[in-house]
Design a protein around this motif. Structure first.
Motif, mmCIF file in Angstrom:
data_model
loop_
_atom_site.group_PDB
_atom_site.id
_atom_site.type_symbol
_atom_site.label_atom_id
_atom_site.label_comp_id
_atom_site.label_asym_id
_atom_site.label_seq_id
_atom_site.Cartn_x
_atom_site.Cartn_y
_atom_site.Cartn_z
ATOM 1 N N UNK A 120 9.446 0.371 -0.802
ATOM 2 C CA UNK A 120 10.643 0.909 -1.471
ATOM 3 C C UNK A 120 10.732 0.390 -2.896
ATOM 4 N N UNK A 121 10.597 -0.935 -3.066
ATOM 5 C CA UNK A 121 10.634 -1.513 -4.404
ATOM 6 C C UNK A 121 9.523 -0.973 -5.283
ATOM 7 N N UNK A 122 8.335 -0.767 -4.692
ATOM 8 C CA UNK A 122 7.227 -0.166 -5.444
ATOM 9 C C UNK A 122 7.595 1.215 -5.961
ATOM 10 N N UNK A 123 8.220 2.016 -5.101
ATOM 11 C CA UNK A 123 8.541 3.393 -5.500
ATOM 12 C C UNK A 123 9.524 3.407 -6.669
ATOM 13 N N UNK A 124 10.484 2.504 -6.648
ATOM 14 C CA UNK A 124 11.455 2.431 -7.740
ATOM 15 C C UNK A 124 10.815 1.902 -9.019
ATOM 16 N N UNK A 125 9.953 0.893 -8.887
ATOM 17 C CA UNK A 125 9.299 0.340 -10.067
ATOM 18 C C UNK A 125 8.286 1.320 -10.641
ATOM 19 N N UNK A 126 7.624 2.076 -9.765
ATOM 20 C CA UNK A 126 6.663 3.076 -10.231
ATOM 21 C C UNK A 126 7.358 4.128 -11.098
#
Length: 321
Positions: free
Chosen positions: A141-147
């Motif tokens: 989830x955090x990856x998707x937001x940071x991406x």
């Protein structure tokens, strides 16, 4: 018209209330409206049109000339979601389409990022955009937001005004549908009502005692005030933190929930579930200097004030905001 995506959800439904309170009644709400448990969040609100999220871009192509602003708050927000395809579809690809539409139609945009982008916090919690490519979130989830944050910063084509907001631990009314992902305050309230006690996660980090894990808890009413202000400000595009700016312990949160309910404090501890143990944030605190520097000067609720309002005016009365 003002468009709010994810509108039947927690923060977005509270934003619709804030918009209505300021006499913005031509609000177009976008969501997956087949999820019935969320629909109570929109009851009684002044809404111009309901648009299914799968139909939104066709709708926008026909109606963009009437759209004044887009708040893109819709996302898959489950931090335990491990299906990266789902997260890429809803949090990354959909957001790119919203961004590109705002560029094409010259519509200002505010979108939801997350403090989950900061990962363990080893690089701090400063919303310096130069640090964003270096961040290492702890979950998909955090990856998707940071991406998406990284992608947005790389674009040469940008909406004439845009803001990404890194929400910290938001709590308050209208989160009743969120299940496991609801705030600890809601879980504490329900447990205290049922059996007079509440169980917190033990600490598995020697630097923190049980219950003294710290998070930046921010009341949803403060969050929507910032959103509303940005809609009117429309300067200083970029990515900003949105928290209270003050880390507090889970014991602080729990004790204040007991107090607001008028109950005797009774707290136990249990092991943190293994599926989230190695991805657990032990400390978060938003540096709010950047948002303050562009002119946002309203005060935020203290944890005590926010919990008292939430518990006594919403949870104890079964009310929505």
């Amino acid at each position: 018209m003002i468009v709010v995506t994810g509108a039947a959800g927690f923060i977005a439904s509270c934003l619709v209330t804030r918009l209505n309170a300021a006499n913005f009644n031509d609000v177009v709400v976008v969501d997956n409206f087949s999820v019935a448990k969320k629909m109570a969040n929109l009851e009684g609100k002044k809404i111009k049109e309901y648009v299914d999220r799968n139909d939104f871009f066709d709708w926008l192509e026909k109606n963009y000339e009437e759209v004044e602003f887009i708040f893109h708050l819709g996302a898959r927000t489950d931090t335990t979601e491990m299906n990266r395809e789902v997260l890429d579809l809803l949090n990354l690809d959909y957001s790119k389409k919203v961004w590109n539409a705002c560029c094409e139609y010259q519509i200002p945009l505010v979108y939801a990022s997350s403090a989950a982008t900061y990962g363990s916090g080893t690089l701090g919690y400063d919303d310096d955009e130069n640090m964003i490519p270096l961040l290492q979130p702890l979950n998909p989830y955090g990856d998707s937001k940071n991406d998406f944050d990284k992608w947005a910063l790389e674009q040469t084509a940008k909406p004439f005004f845009w803001t990404g907001l890194k929400f910290f631990n938001v709590y308050g009314p209208n989160e009743y549908h969120k299940g496991r992902m609801a705030s600890v305050i809601l879980h504490a309230y329900n447990a205290i009502e049922e059996n007079g006690s509440f169980t917190l996660f033990k600490s598995h980090n020697p630097d923190y005692k049980d219950g003294e894990q710290m998070r930046d808890f921010v009341y949803v009413k403060d969050v929507v005030e910032v959103l509303f202000w940005l809609m009117n400000h429309r300067k200083n595009s970029g990515i900003y933190n949105l928290g209270s700016g003050q880390a507090r312990t889970f014991l602080d949160l729990t004790f204040n929930t007991f107090t607001a309910m008028g109950k005797d404090i009774n707290v136990d501890f249990r092991d943190t579930p293994e599926d989230i143990r190695d991805k657990y944030q032990y400390y978060t605190q938003a540096n709010m200097d950047k948002l303050r520097s562009i002119g946002y000067d309203k005060s935020f609720h203290t944890l005590e004030e926010g919990i008292q309002d939430y518990v006594q005016n919403y949870l104890m009365t079964n009310s929505y905001y």
